[in-house]
Structures are given as C-alpha cells and as structure tokens.
Scaffold this active site. Structure first.
Site, PDB file in Angstrom:
ATOM      1  CG  ASP A  78     -38.761  21.593 -14.762  1.00 56.05           C
ATOM      2  OD1 ASP A  78     -38.261  20.778 -15.560  1.00 56.05           O
ATOM      3  OD2 ASP A  78     -39.931  22.001 -14.870  1.00 56.05           O
ATOM      4  CG  HIS A 128     -40.975  18.755 -16.781  1.00 58.12           C
ATOM      5  ND1 HIS A 128     -40.672  19.892 -17.483  1.00 58.12           N
ATOM      6  CD2 HIS A 128     -41.427  17.860 -17.704  1.00 58.12           C
ATOM      7  CE1 HIS A 128     -40.928  19.688 -18.774  1.00 58.12           C
ATOM      8  NE2 HIS A 128     -41.383  18.472 -18.933  1.00 58.12           N
ATOM      9  CD  GLU A 188     -43.898  25.727 -15.933  1.00 54.98           C
ATOM     10  OE1 GLU A 188     -42.956  25.969 -15.159  1.00 54.98           O
ATOM     11  OE2 GLU A 188     -43.767  25.133 -17.021  1.00 54.98           O
ATOM     12  CG  HIS A 212     -43.525  21.920 -15.013  1.00 53.65           C
ATOM     13  ND1 HIS A 212     -42.928  21.351 -16.114  1.00 53.65           N
ATOM     14  CD2 HIS A 212     -44.795  21.440 -14.986  1.00 53.65           C
ATOM     15  CE1 HIS A 212     -43.810  20.553 -16.719  1.00 53.65           C
ATOM     16  NE2 HIS A 212     -44.940  20.593 -16.053  1.00 53.65           N
ATOM     17  CE1 TYR A 213     -35.978  25.229 -13.895  1.00 55.62           C
ATOM     18  CE2 TYR A 213     -35.366  24.324 -11.761  1.00 55.62           C
ATOM     19  CZ  TYR A 213     -35.055  24.621 -13.085  1.00 55.62           C
ATOM     20  OH  TYR A 213     -33.817  24.305 -13.575  1.00 55.62           O
ATOM     21  CB  THR A 214     -41.014  29.633 -14.607  1.00 54.92           C
ATOM     22  OG1 THR A 214     -40.126  30.300 -13.707  1.00 54.92           O
ATOM     23  CG2 THR A 214     -42.423  29.609 -14.022  1.00 54.92           C
TER      24      THR A 214
HETATM   25 ZN   LIG Z   1     -40.936  21.766 -16.681  1.00 61.18          ZN
END
Ligand SMILES: [Zn+2]
Length: 255
Positions: A151, A141, A99, A34-36
């Site tokens: 993301d 994600h 993340e 993911h990215y935050t």
């Molecule tokens: Zn995510």
C-alpha cells in the site's frame, strides 16, 4: 481534557487508544501514506480506534475526502509495523501516518476518487506546513516494508502530489523491453544497484547477489516510481529512473 485535531481539515476527531509518546521525544520528519485495505472507511475507523487492534494512524481519509484524526501529531501512532528506512527501524517514532481508504489489492483495488485525492493533497500540504519533512521522506508503506506491504499501491498518484510540492517524484524512463537483472544474478552491477537503492533509503542488504530481498525492494520501487511494469526485475528503465531520482534528491535537475 478535550484535544482538538491538529489539522483544521479534520472534521472528525475520534481518539484512538493506540498511541504513546514518540521515543526520544522526536519530532515527525517523515510522512507515510497507506491504504486501509478494508471494505469500508467506517470499518477502518472502528478498527484503528479499537484497543485490541493494536494499530492506529494519525489521519484517515475516506473515499469522499472526509478527514478524521485519531492520534495527535505529537504522539506515536502504530501504523508502520516492522519497517526500515535510511537505517532506521522505529519509523512510528519519526513519522505521521495517513490511512487512505481503499479496499486494496485483495478487493479489486479500485481507483482513488478525485475527491479523495484532493483531500489527501490538502492534508499533506497542511502537515508539511507544520513539520520539516524532506520530499524524499514522503513515502509509501510499501517503500518501508517491501514484500510485506503493497500500500497505497501503483494506482496512487504520486506525480500529482509532487506537482503540488509533496514528495519527490521524477518522470519514469520509458520501458525498453529488456529483461535486465533479476533473481540469481550476481556481480558488480547487482552491487551498484543495491548501493543506489540503499543511498535512496531502501532497506537492502549490500551483497553482490540478486536475492529475494532485492527483488521485493525493486518491486516496491516500481510500485512507487515506475509503475509501467512491477515485476521485481531491474531493467534499464528501472535503473535509469532510480538514477534520475537520486539526482533529484541530490538537488540535480528534476526531470
Ligand atoms: Zn499500510
């Protein structure tokens, strides 16, 4: 009881209350990146460890490559949300979530710094050393929640990870400039495309119509595997890249 991080690479252990037992006592066999999507890694860590947020993940990697762990790998973290892959919907129960701090598409979407990528690569290898996770089950994600999530996005270097032995990735087939299939199209070619995406694991309805759902899945596929153009249209390059990927998954030659 003091709980130590699972990974020796984690220099920070900040327990999040947002976790529980994995349903069915499953072992993780999937890795979700993911990215935050937040303005700072500190704010993300605060949010992911706050009970009211109802979200968490196993690890957070900040832009300088520092790794924090907040949920034990054996426990179910709350990062996938409503998602689907290979017919399964409770992906939190079978995955480990990382993340990666990046403000994301809503905040100018900066590049992922080298220091951060190095840490992500090391952490993924470390996790893969502890759990049996197949290459095609290292996912974005956006792959498991197309349309809802973007993301970690098209700037994330999946090729680099694959070179290190993390995840499945093939050289994308170059653009040919054709428009290909798109929303409103129907017929056997659309059905074949849906079947191919479904075979890889994407959640796509098997009809013969190119609807919004298929458009979102193609976009997610392009964001991960064919970033030259992300438009939700199945052009020749997209379809041929998907074929290569399926061949690689089946144990064919990696191109
Ligand atoms: Zn995510």
């Amino acid at each position: 009881m003091t709980i130590a991080p699972d990974s020796a690479l984690a220099t920070l252990w900040v327990p999040s209350p947002n976790n529980e037992a994995r349903v069915g006592g499953r072992s993780p066999d999937m890795l979700i990146l993911h990215y935050t999507g937040m303005e700072s890694a500190e704010a993300a860590l605060d949010w992911l460890t706050r009970e009211e947020s109802k979200v968490s993940c196993h690890y957070l990697v900040d832009e300088e490559g520092r790794i924090a762990q907040m949920v034990a790998e054996g426990a179910r973290a709350w990062h996938a949300g409503q998602s689907l892959w290979a017919g399964e919907t409770d992906l939190n129960s079978c995955s480990i979530g990382i993340e990666i701090h990046n403000p994301g598409h809503d905040f100018d979407y900066p590049d992922f710094p080298e220091m951060q990528m190095r840490a992500v690569e090391a952490l993924c290898l470390d996790i893969l050393g502890r759990h049996a996770i197949l290459p095609d089950r290292v996912l974005a994600h956006s792959d498991i929640a197309p349309g809802r999530k973007r993301d970690p996005g098209e700037k994330f270097d999946w090729q680099r990870l694959a070179r290190a032995g993390i995840g499945l990735w093939v050289e994308p087939v170059p653009l040919e400039g054709d428009a290909g299939l798109g929303p409103g199209d129907e017929g056997e070619k659309v059905a074949a495309l849906q079947n191919a995406l479904h075979d890889y694991g994407y959640g796509v309805e098997l009809t013969t119509t190119y609807g919004t759902g298929l458009e979102k899945v193609i976009e997610a596929f392009q964001r991960h595997f064919r970033t030259a153009r992300i438009d939700g249209r199945a052009d020749t390059s997209t379809v041929a890249t998907l074929d290569r990927l399926l061949a690689a998954k089946a144990g064919g030659t990696l191109v």
